[in-house]
Scaffold this motif. Structure first.
Motif, PDB file in Angstrom:
ATOM      1  N   ASP A   1      43.253  45.419  41.134  1.00 32.63           N
ATOM      2  CA  ASP A   1      43.125  45.277  39.684  1.00 32.63           C
ATOM      3  C   ASP A   1      41.785  44.653  39.291  1.00 32.63           C
ATOM      4  OD1 ASP A   1      45.758  46.282  39.412  1.00 32.63           O
ATOM      5  OD2 ASP A   1      46.577  44.263  39.670  1.00 32.63           O
ATOM      6  N   GLY A   2      40.745  44.918  40.081  1.00 33.44           N
ATOM      7  CA  GLY A   2      39.416  44.398  39.779  1.00 33.44           C
ATOM      8  C   GLY A   2      39.197  42.952  40.203  1.00 33.44           C
ATOM      9  N   PHE A   3      40.125  42.367  40.949  1.00 34.14           N
ATOM     10  CA  PHE A   3      40.004  40.987  41.427  1.00 34.14           C
ATOM     11  C   PHE A   3      39.926  40.989  42.953  1.00 34.14           C
ATOM     12  CE2 PHE A   3      42.390  40.447  37.410  1.00 34.14           C
ATOM     13  CZ  PHE A   3      41.581  39.521  36.772  1.00 34.14           C
ATOM     14  N   ALA A   4      39.076  40.132  43.511  1.00 38.27           N
ATOM     15  CA  ALA A   4      38.984  39.946  44.958  1.00 38.27           C
ATOM     16  C   ALA A   4      40.051  38.923  45.345  1.00 38.27           C
ATOM     17  CB  ALA A   4      37.597  39.465  45.350  1.00 38.27           C
ATOM     18  N   ARG A   5      41.097  39.384  46.001  1.00 39.44           N
ATOM     19  CA  ARG A   5      42.254  38.539  46.275  1.00 39.44           C
ATOM     20  C   ARG A   5      42.376  38.193  47.759  1.00 39.44           C
ATOM     21  NH1 ARG A   5      46.274  41.509  41.956  1.00 39.44           N
ATOM     22  NH2 ARG A   5      45.467  40.328  40.166  1.00 39.44           N
ATOM     23  N   VAL A   6      42.896  36.997  47.984  1.00 40.77           N
ATOM     24  CA  VAL A   6      43.191  36.505  49.326  1.00 40.77           C
ATOM     25  C   VAL A   6      44.707  36.305  49.384  1.00 40.77           C
ATOM     26  CG1 VAL A   6      42.750  34.699  51.030  1.00 40.77           C
ATOM     27  CG2 VAL A   6      40.960  35.305  49.374  1.00 40.77           C
ATOM     28  N   PHE A   7      45.340  36.913  50.377  1.00 43.87           N
ATOM     29  CA  PHE A   7      46.800  36.919  50.495  1.00 43.87           C
ATOM     30  C   PHE A   7      47.251  35.899  51.541  1.00 43.87           C
ATOM     31  CE2 PHE A   7      45.519  40.774  48.572  1.00 43.87           C
ATOM     32  CZ  PHE A   7      46.521  41.103  47.685  1.00 43.87           C
ATOM     33  N   PHE A   8      48.346  35.211  51.219  1.00 45.29           N
ATOM     34  CA  PHE A   8      48.923  34.196  52.094  1.00 45.29           C
ATOM     35  C   PHE A   8      50.415  34.424  52.247  1.00 45.29           C
ATOM     36  CE2 PHE A   8      45.135  32.056  50.489  1.00 45.29           C
ATOM     37  CZ  PHE A   8      44.673  31.349  51.592  1.00 45.29           C
ATOM     38  N   GLU A   9      50.946  33.868  53.343  1.00 47.69           N
ATOM     39  CA  GLU A   9      52.370  33.948  53.607  1.00 47.69           C
ATOM     40  C   GLU A   9      52.811  32.679  54.330  1.00 47.69           C
ATOM     41  OE1 GLU A   9      54.533  37.694  55.036  1.00 47.69           O
ATOM     42  OE2 GLU A   9      54.113  36.626  56.906  1.00 47.69           O
ATOM     43  N   LYS A  10      54.023  32.240  54.037  1.00 49.81           N
ATOM     44  CA  LYS A  10      54.618  31.114  54.751  1.00 49.81           C
ATOM     45  C   LYS A  10      56.021  31.501  55.172  1.00 49.81           C
ATOM     46  CE  LYS A  10      55.790  26.210  54.430  1.00 49.81           C
ATOM     47  NZ  LYS A  10      55.700  25.003  53.555  1.00 49.81           N
ATOM     48  N   HIS A  11      56.256  31.473  56.492  1.00 46.98           N
ATOM     49  CA  HIS A  11      57.601  31.750  56.987  1.00 46.98           C
ATOM     50  C   HIS A  11      58.426  30.480  56.885  1.00 46.98           C
ATOM     51  CE1 HIS A  11      57.119  35.837  58.447  1.00 46.98           C
ATOM     52  NE2 HIS A  11      55.855  35.495  58.608  1.00 46.98           N
ATOM     53  N   LEU A  12      59.655  30.630  56.425  1.00 49.54           N
ATOM     54  CA  LEU A  12      60.538  29.498  56.195  1.00 49.54           C
ATOM     55  C   LEU A  12      61.526  29.350  57.330  1.00 49.54           C
ATOM     56  CD1 LEU A  12      61.190  30.331  52.450  1.00 49.54           C
ATOM     57  CD2 LEU A  12      59.512  28.709  53.373  1.00 49.54           C
TER      58      LEU A  12
ATOM     59  N   ALA B   1      44.487  25.120  33.218  1.00 48.40           N
ATOM     60  CA  ALA B   1      44.405  25.085  34.675  1.00 48.40           C
ATOM     61  C   ALA B   1      43.362  26.046  35.237  1.00 48.40           C
ATOM     62  CB  ALA B   1      45.777  25.396  35.275  1.00 48.40           C
ATOM     63  N   TYR B   2      43.175  27.187  34.592  1.00 52.37           N
ATOM     64  CA  TYR B   2      42.282  28.211  35.133  1.00 52.37           C
ATOM     65  C   TYR B   2      40.924  28.260  34.440  1.00 52.37           C
ATOM     66  CZ  TYR B   2      46.290  29.931  37.757  1.00 52.37           C
ATOM     67  OH  TYR B   2      47.359  30.045  38.615  1.00 52.37           O
ATOM     68  N   ARG B   3      40.719  27.438  33.431  1.00 56.64           N
ATOM     69  CA  ARG B   3      39.465  27.439  32.664  1.00 56.64           C
ATOM     70  C   ARG B   3      38.235  27.344  33.575  1.00 56.64           C
ATOM     71  NH1 ARG B   3      40.721  23.674  29.191  1.00 56.64           N
ATOM     72  NH2 ARG B   3      41.286  25.212  27.623  1.00 56.64           N
ATOM     73  N   GLN B   4      38.314  26.513  34.587  1.00 60.07           N
ATOM     74  CA  GLN B   4      37.177  26.281  35.473  1.00 60.07           C
ATOM     75  C   GLN B   4      36.758  27.522  36.266  1.00 60.07           C
ATOM     76  OE1 GLN B   4      38.134  23.622  38.757  1.00 60.07           O
ATOM     77  NE2 GLN B   4      40.307  24.080  38.474  1.00 60.07           N
ATOM     78  N   TYR B   5      37.634  28.529  36.356  1.00 60.20           N
ATOM     79  CA  TYR B   5      37.336  29.702  37.170  1.00 60.20           C
ATOM     80  C   TYR B   5      36.808  30.895  36.377  1.00 60.20           C
ATOM     81  CZ  TYR B   5      39.977  27.132  40.676  1.00 60.20           C
ATOM     82  OH  TYR B   5      40.426  26.175  41.549  1.00 60.20           O
ATOM     83  N   VAL B   6      36.847  30.834  35.065  1.00 57.99           N
ATOM     84  CA  VAL B   6      36.469  31.990  34.249  1.00 57.99           C
ATOM     85  C   VAL B   6      35.023  32.413  34.528  1.00 57.99           C
ATOM     86  CG1 VAL B   6      36.147  32.846  31.890  1.00 57.99           C
ATOM     87  CG2 VAL B   6      38.185  31.505  32.463  1.00 57.99           C
ATOM     88  N   ALA B   7      34.099  31.474  34.548  1.00 56.66           N
ATOM     89  CA  ALA B   7      32.692  31.826  34.784  1.00 56.66           C
ATOM     90  C   ALA B   7      32.494  32.425  36.171  1.00 56.66           C
ATOM     91  CB  ALA B   7      31.812  30.599  34.589  1.00 56.66           C
ATOM     92  N   ALA B   8      33.127  31.846  37.183  1.00 62.04           N
ATOM     93  CA  ALA B   8      32.958  32.334  38.555  1.00 62.04           C
ATOM     94  C   ALA B   8      33.518  33.741  38.729  1.00 62.04           C
ATOM     95  CB  ALA B   8      33.633  31.385  39.543  1.00 62.04           C
ATOM     96  N   ILE B   9      34.648  34.016  38.082  1.00 61.16           N
ATOM     97  CA  ILE B   9      35.296  35.325  38.203  1.00 61.16           C
ATOM     98  C   ILE B   9      34.678  36.336  37.250  1.00 61.16           C
ATOM     99  CG2 ILE B   9      37.510  36.536  37.876  1.00 61.16           C
ATOM    100  CD1 ILE B   9      38.881  33.976  38.895  1.00 61.16           C
ATOM    101  N   GLY B  10      34.167  35.862  36.120  1.00 63.16           N
ATOM    102  CA  GLY B  10      33.551  36.750  35.143  1.00 63.16           C
ATOM    103  C   GLY B  10      34.494  37.198  34.045  1.00 63.16           C
ATOM    104  N   ARG B  11      35.711  36.731  34.095  1.00 69.99           N
ATOM    105  CA  ARG B  11      36.722  37.007  33.071  1.00 69.99           C
ATOM    106  C   ARG B  11      37.911  36.090  33.337  1.00 69.99           C
ATOM    107  NH1 ARG B  11      39.961  42.430  34.814  1.00 69.99           N
ATOM    108  NH2 ARG B  11      39.585  42.309  37.018  1.00 69.99           N
ATOM    109  N   LYS B  12      38.867  36.097  32.408  1.00 65.93           N
ATOM    110  CA  LYS B  12      40.049  35.270  32.608  1.00 65.93           C
ATOM    111  C   LYS B  12      40.813  35.764  33.833  1.00 65.93           C
ATOM    112  CE  LYS B  12      40.836  33.780  27.874  1.00 65.93           C
ATOM    113  NZ  LYS B  12      41.782  33.738  26.747  1.00 65.93           N
ATOM    114  N   PRO B  13      41.233  34.845  34.699  1.00 68.10           N
ATOM    115  CA  PRO B  13      42.034  35.257  35.858  1.00 68.10           C
ATOM    116  C   PRO B  13      43.357  35.876  35.414  1.00 68.10           C
ATOM    117  CG  PRO B  13      41.227  33.004  36.114  1.00 68.10           C
ATOM    118  CD  PRO B  13      40.935  33.426  34.705  1.00 68.10           C
ATOM    119  N   ALA B  14      43.921  36.709  36.271  1.00 66.71           N
ATOM    120  CA  ALA B  14      45.170  37.405  35.957  1.00 66.71           C
ATOM    121  C   ALA B  14      46.287  36.462  35.508  1.00 66.71           C
ATOM    122  CB  ALA B  14      45.613  38.239  37.159  1.00 66.71           C
TER     123      ALA B  14
END
Length: 160
Positions: A148-159, A32-45
């Motif tokens: 942890d060395g990753f540029a992260r985008v945070f999301f939330e959904k109120h239920l 599932a995450y193979r496509q992102y390794v090159a863009a991120i520069g390493r295996k995603p968390a």
């Protein structure tokens, strides 16, 4: 390793992961995450997570077809008064058929069952597909920062 075959959502079931699922979970994450390794520069968390510990803690649920083939998985758990969705991954062969959405809906249902007010998650800013999927599912971006060395985008959904 089981691979997704032709299926419909009606034929899919979600169940807790067991230790015998660990290799399939790891394989699904890699796929599932193979496509992102090159863009991120390493295996995603989510690829290098301690799946054994997460299974032991009851944090992983599997989506499987009627023949028992693994279609995808999700990792979530209560944290600080909300449900934290840590990882959702679907084998490429099953992508686009509602497996990820069904897993996320399962997580949200569990949060409601536990009377938690919201689900929170993050994704990597390089995973641009996720940046459009989560808002489509009702999640609102709440911030961006490096962790942890990753540029992260945070999301939330109120239920409700």
């Amino acid at each position: 390793m089981p691979r997704p075959s032709n299926f419909s959502q009606a034929d899919m079931r979600i169940r807790p992961a067991t230790p015998r699922d660990e290799d399939d979970i790891r394989g699904c994450a890699e796929d599932a995450y193979r496509q992102y390794v090159a863009a991120i520069g390493r295996k995603p968390a989510p690829v290098v997570a301690d799946f054994r510990a997460q299974i032991r803690e009851g944090q992983i649920h599997i989506a499987e077809g009627v023949d028992g083939e693994i279609l995808g998985f999700i990792v979530f758990f209560p944290r600080d008064g909300h449900m934290f969705l840590e990882n959702v991954a679907v084998f490429g062969a099953a992508a686009g058929r509602g497996v990820g959405g069904a897993l996320i809906a399962f997580c949200e249902a569990e949060a409601k069952r536990l009377r938690l007010p919201c689900v929170r998650l993050y994704t990597n800013e390089k995973m641009t597909q996720n940046l459009s999927i989560y808002p489509h599912l009702g999640y609102v971006e709440t911030g961006r920062r490096e962790e942890d060395g990753f540029a992260r985008v945070f999301f939330e959904k109120h239920l409700a």
